[in-house]
Design a protein around this motif. Structure first.
Motif, short mmCIF file in Angstrom:
data_model
loop_
_atom_site.label_atom_id
_atom_site.label_comp_id
_atom_site.label_asym_id
_atom_site.label_seq_id
_atom_site.Cartn_x
_atom_site.Cartn_y
_atom_site.Cartn_z
N ALA A 27 0.85 -1.19 0.00
CA ALA A 27 0.00 0.00 0.00
C ALA A 27 0.88 1.24 0.00
O ALA A 27 1.92 1.27 0.67
N PRO A 28 0.50 2.27 -0.74
CA PRO A 28 1.36 3.46 -0.84
C PRO A 28 1.45 4.27 0.44
O PRO A 28 2.37 5.06 0.60
N GLY A 29 0.53 4.08 1.36
CA GLY A 29 0.54 4.92 2.56
C GLY A 29 -0.23 6.20 2.30
O GLY A 29 -0.34 6.67 1.16
N LEU A 30 -0.75 6.79 3.37
CA LEU A 30 -1.61 7.96 3.22
C LEU A 30 -0.87 9.14 2.59
O LEU A 30 -1.39 9.79 1.67
N LEU A 31 0.35 9.41 3.06
CA LEU A 31 1.10 10.57 2.56
C LEU A 31 1.42 10.42 1.08
O LEU A 31 1.19 11.36 0.29
N LEU A 32 1.94 9.25 0.69
CA LEU A 32 2.29 9.02 -0.72
C LEU A 32 1.04 9.05 -1.59
O LEU A 32 1.07 9.58 -2.71
N MET A 33 -0.05 8.52 -1.08
CA MET A 33 -1.29 8.51 -1.86
C MET A 33 -1.80 9.92 -2.10
O MET A 33 -2.20 10.28 -3.21
N LEU A 34 -1.77 10.75 -1.06
CA LEU A 34 -2.22 12.14 -1.20
C LEU A 34 -1.31 12.92 -2.15
O LEU A 34 -1.78 13.68 -2.99
N LEU A 35 0.01 12.72 -1.99
CA LEU A 35 0.95 13.42 -2.86
C LEU A 35 0.79 12.98 -4.32
O LEU A 35 0.79 13.80 -5.24
N GLY A 36 0.65 11.67 -4.51
CA GLY A 36 0.48 11.16 -5.86
C GLY A 36 -0.82 11.62 -6.49
O GLY A 36 -0.84 12.06 -7.65
N TYR A 37 -1.91 11.55 -5.73
CA TYR A 37 -3.22 11.92 -6.27
C TYR A 37 -3.29 13.41 -6.60
O TYR A 37 -3.61 13.79 -7.74
N TYR A 38 -2.97 14.25 -5.61
CA TYR A 38 -3.09 15.69 -5.85
C TYR A 38 -2.02 16.21 -6.79
O TYR A 38 -2.26 17.16 -7.55
#
Length: 223
Positions: free
Chosen positions: A53-64
């Motif tokens: 799982a990418p993790g919350l921080l990486l997911m937010l950075l990647g998405y936004y």
């Protein structure tokens, strides 16, 4: 000799507007279908290879980050590549979620969530496309709903209440359903003329509905 002024008739202008609207709608649905297929491909790869799982921080950075890039390139050919990068990344983030259902023997819930998501999308699209109803009145309610969801998410970070998590998922489904109605109406009434931005909006709504259905079904099955 006086100049001859040729004015475009209202009928001609209306026909041109309809053709432009139909083109945006057609391109939006085509790009949406392609990005959903690509997202499914990356989700499958993420599931098969059991990527972490990418993790919350990486997911937010990647998405936004990818969302910002898509909006910056929306009026250029490179915008299509940005859309595929965004939806491919979101497909990757689904892999660990799907793996958890497969590992727990509840893979049937994935198909139920997928079927529910498809039903919501087709019903909303069919309603707007057949009635041609202007759904712009939803914008105010959606803003209020977004604030309620944001407050609920922040509260649940500290409270960790399962019932509140279910409520958030239900609100996400309602919010995203409204977003599909609003975006489709916006396209057919000429409010949205960029099919890349329209595709991103519809994809995000479908993603949220699918994940929310998974959460509700998963909690219900565990109970």
């Amino acid at each position: 000799m006086g100049r001859i002024i040729i004015s475009r008739s209202p009928t001609s202008s209306r026909n041109t507007s309809l053709l432009s609207t139909h083109k945006v709608l057609r391109n939006t649905y085509l790009l949406l279908a392609l990005t959903l297929a690509f997202s499914a491909l990356t989700a499958t790869a993420s599931t098969i290879f059991m990527l972490p799982a990418p993790g919350l921080l990486l997911m937010l950075l990647g998405y936004y980050g990818l969302m910002f890039l898509t909006y910056r390139l929306a009026n250029r050919p490179e915008g299509i590549l940005a859309v595929f990068a965004l939806t491919g990344f979101m497909g990757y983030t689904l892999g660990p979620i799907l793996n958890s259902f497969i590992a727990s023997g509840t893979s049937d819930l994935i198909m139920l969530a997928l079927g529910g998501t498809a039903a919501v999308f087709f019903c909303c699209s069919f309603y707007v496309l057949t009635t041609h109803k202007d759904m712009s009145f939803l914008s105010g309610m959606m803003m209020a709903g977004f604030i309620v969801i944001l407050v609920a998410i922040i509260a649940n970070v500290f409270l960790q209440i399962p019932a509140l998590s279910l409520a958030i998922s239900a609100l996400f489904i309602l919010f995203s359903t409204g977003a599909i109605l609003w975006e489709t109406s916006n396209i057919i009434h000429g409010g949205e003329t960029n099919y890349i931005l329209a595709t991103v909006s519809l994809y995000a709504s479908l993603y949220n509905i699918f994940v929310s259905f998974l959460n509700i079904l998963g909690v219900t099955r565990n109970d």
